[in-house]
Design an enzyme around this catalytic site. Sequence first.
Site, short mmCIF file in Angstrom:
data_model
loop_
_atom_site.label_atom_id
_atom_site.label_comp_id
_atom_site.label_asym_id
_atom_site.label_seq_id
_atom_site.Cartn_x
_atom_site.Cartn_y
_atom_site.Cartn_z
N TYR A 56 12.56 -0.06 -3.09
CA TYR A 56 11.59 0.63 -2.52
C TYR A 56 10.75 0.01 -3.32
O TYR A 56 10.71 0.29 -4.87
CB TYR A 56 13.08 2.18 -2.85
CG TYR A 56 13.14 2.94 -1.73
CD1 TYR A 56 12.42 3.08 -1.20
CD2 TYR A 56 14.70 3.33 -2.07
CE1 TYR A 56 12.89 3.89 0.25
CE2 TYR A 56 15.01 3.61 -0.94
CZ TYR A 56 14.12 4.25 -0.17
OH TYR A 56 14.39 4.82 1.02
N GLU A 58 7.27 2.95 -3.39
CA GLU A 58 6.63 3.60 -3.19
C GLU A 58 5.05 3.43 -3.97
O GLU A 58 5.72 3.44 -5.24
CB GLU A 58 6.56 5.06 -3.04
CG GLU A 58 7.55 5.80 -1.99
CD GLU A 58 8.91 4.84 -2.13
OE1 GLU A 58 9.87 4.74 -3.15
OE2 GLU A 58 10.13 6.07 -1.80
N ASP A 201 -9.09 0.22 18.12
CA ASP A 201 -7.23 0.47 17.34
C ASP A 201 -7.65 -1.23 18.01
O ASP A 201 -7.71 -1.01 19.29
CB ASP A 201 -6.58 1.48 18.57
CG ASP A 201 -5.69 0.99 18.81
OD1 ASP A 201 -5.10 -0.27 18.34
OD2 ASP A 201 -4.14 1.64 19.10
N THR A 227 -1.33 -3.32 15.01
CA THR A 227 0.00 -4.01 15.13
C THR A 227 -0.48 -5.35 14.05
O THR A 227 -1.75 -6.03 14.40
CB THR A 227 0.44 -4.18 16.34
OG1 THR A 227 0.09 -4.64 17.19
CG2 THR A 227 0.76 -2.57 16.80
N LYS A 230 1.47 -8.55 17.95
CA LYS A 230 0.89 -8.73 19.24
C LYS A 230 0.65 -10.58 19.10
O LYS A 230 1.24 -10.98 19.10
CB LYS A 230 0.17 -7.93 20.32
CG LYS A 230 0.74 -6.81 19.84
CD LYS A 230 -0.13 -5.44 20.64
CE LYS A 230 0.99 -4.32 20.61
NZ LYS A 230 0.87 -3.34 19.75
N ARG A 236 6.50 -7.36 13.61
CA ARG A 236 6.87 -6.17 14.57
C ARG A 236 5.89 -4.93 12.78
O ARG A 236 6.78 -5.28 12.04
CB ARG A 236 7.60 -5.71 14.61
CG ARG A 236 7.78 -4.34 15.31
CD ARG A 236 8.75 -3.77 16.57
NE ARG A 236 8.72 -5.55 17.39
CZ ARG A 236 7.78 -5.05 18.49
NH1 ARG A 236 7.36 -3.58 18.67
NH2 ARG A 236 7.56 -6.44 19.37
N1 DSN Z 1 3.53 -0.97 23.54
C1 DSN Z 1 2.21 -1.44 22.95
C2 DSN Z 1 1.92 -2.26 24.33
O1 DSN Z 1 2.50 -2.71 25.21
O2 DSN Z 1 0.14 -2.44 24.45
C3 DSN Z 1 1.27 -0.67 22.63
O3 DSN Z 1 1.88 0.35 21.85
#
Ligand code: DSN
Length: 417
Positions: A56, A58, A201, A227, A230, A236
């Site tokens: 943990y 925080e 974003d 994120t 990707k 993730r």
């Molecule tokens: N689920 C993601 C995507 O496939 O673009 C976005 O949140």
Amino acid sequence: MPSVSKAQIQAQDDAVYQAIIGEEKRQKEGLELIASENYVSPAILEALGSVFTNKYSEGYPGKRYYGGQTFTDQVEALAIERAKKIFGADHVNVQPLSGAPANVAAYFAVLEPGDTVLGMDLSHGGHLTHGHPVTYIAKLYNFIRYKTTAEGLIDYEEIERMAREHKPKLILVGYSAYSREIDYERIKKIADEVGALTMADIAHIAGLIAAGEMNNPVPIFDLVTTTTHKTLRGPRGGMIMCKAHLAKAVDKSVFPGFQGGPHENNIAAKAIAFGEVMTDDYKKYAQQIRKNAKVMEEELRNLGFKLMFGGTDNHLLLIDVTSKGATGKEAEWALDEAGITVNKNMIPDDPRSPMDPSGIRIGTPAMTTRGMKEDEMRQVSKWINEAILGKDDPTTLERIKNEVKEMCERFPVPGIE
Ligand code: DSN
């Protein structure tokens, strides 16, 4: 390529072991075209399974609520420094658990309930967390949604008109199914005129930005969320970058405002991913993602598919499949049967429903990680056409599945033997 050991799981829990083995086989034998998915390196898989999961922590490096933070501080500070360097950010928070929490925490940092936000409509490429009515944040803030032009491009003039009319507190760009470049300078100019903050974003295109393949909003915009799993090809997770004047507000918003203890195993994996992003190999990878997407654009257009937004500048294509006699749902199913994974997707102002829309979205990041190049993209495009046209013919789908498997054997998935 080394595989990550599962010996302990095999010895202890056969049910989970079988599920993991099944998923490995699926990933190895099939073609992954979901634009938001990728394969991480064995080093990242190991970091995710490291003892940092026990801790943990925080708070933030040097300012934690619990003891025992020597190494969590080290690894989190490393992730932050690397991300700052890659994107040219004043400040980075690497604790958001994923993209949606990163967006919500970014809103909480700068908005009061009832504030107006200008964001892209979901069917035109936006994201649920950009104000879709099914989300809780849409009840909290007044989201006004803009759309693309009839030609399928971001309608900057309309954004300007809407910004003057609605005086938003925040203008939001950055999309999940939009395939074109974004003019951040122009959005910033509109925002400055109406006194709005700017947020991008970049979840889908962060890796392409990191490699200099697409425009970078970080030096221009107030807030940038992403994120890390990707095109960035990390674990993730999520991340918020911001200008120095918002650093405190962002950190307070993520913790204690919204989340509890950060996942330090995941943050260690983010640090490794950022280390990978800084290499020349990664730059070549990002270039190849775009080359591969361009080849698929050309092939699919020649095969008679209608491409939304007129094609692609990034890693993805949004395709209307109705002219091929299929719905998005039917195309997704047929391709699945043929060993090719895609997702059904709404097209701009889709007359159909989200669960059975007119389109599919495809992307090249995962195939490119396996080392597939232009020739393979031409072949995959042909299979997509054949599978959709042959959706009612099990023999065709089975034949493609076997051909897909054969090709996939030549392109290993990192971390899977
Ligand atoms: N689920 C993601 C995507 O496939 O673009 C976005 O949140």
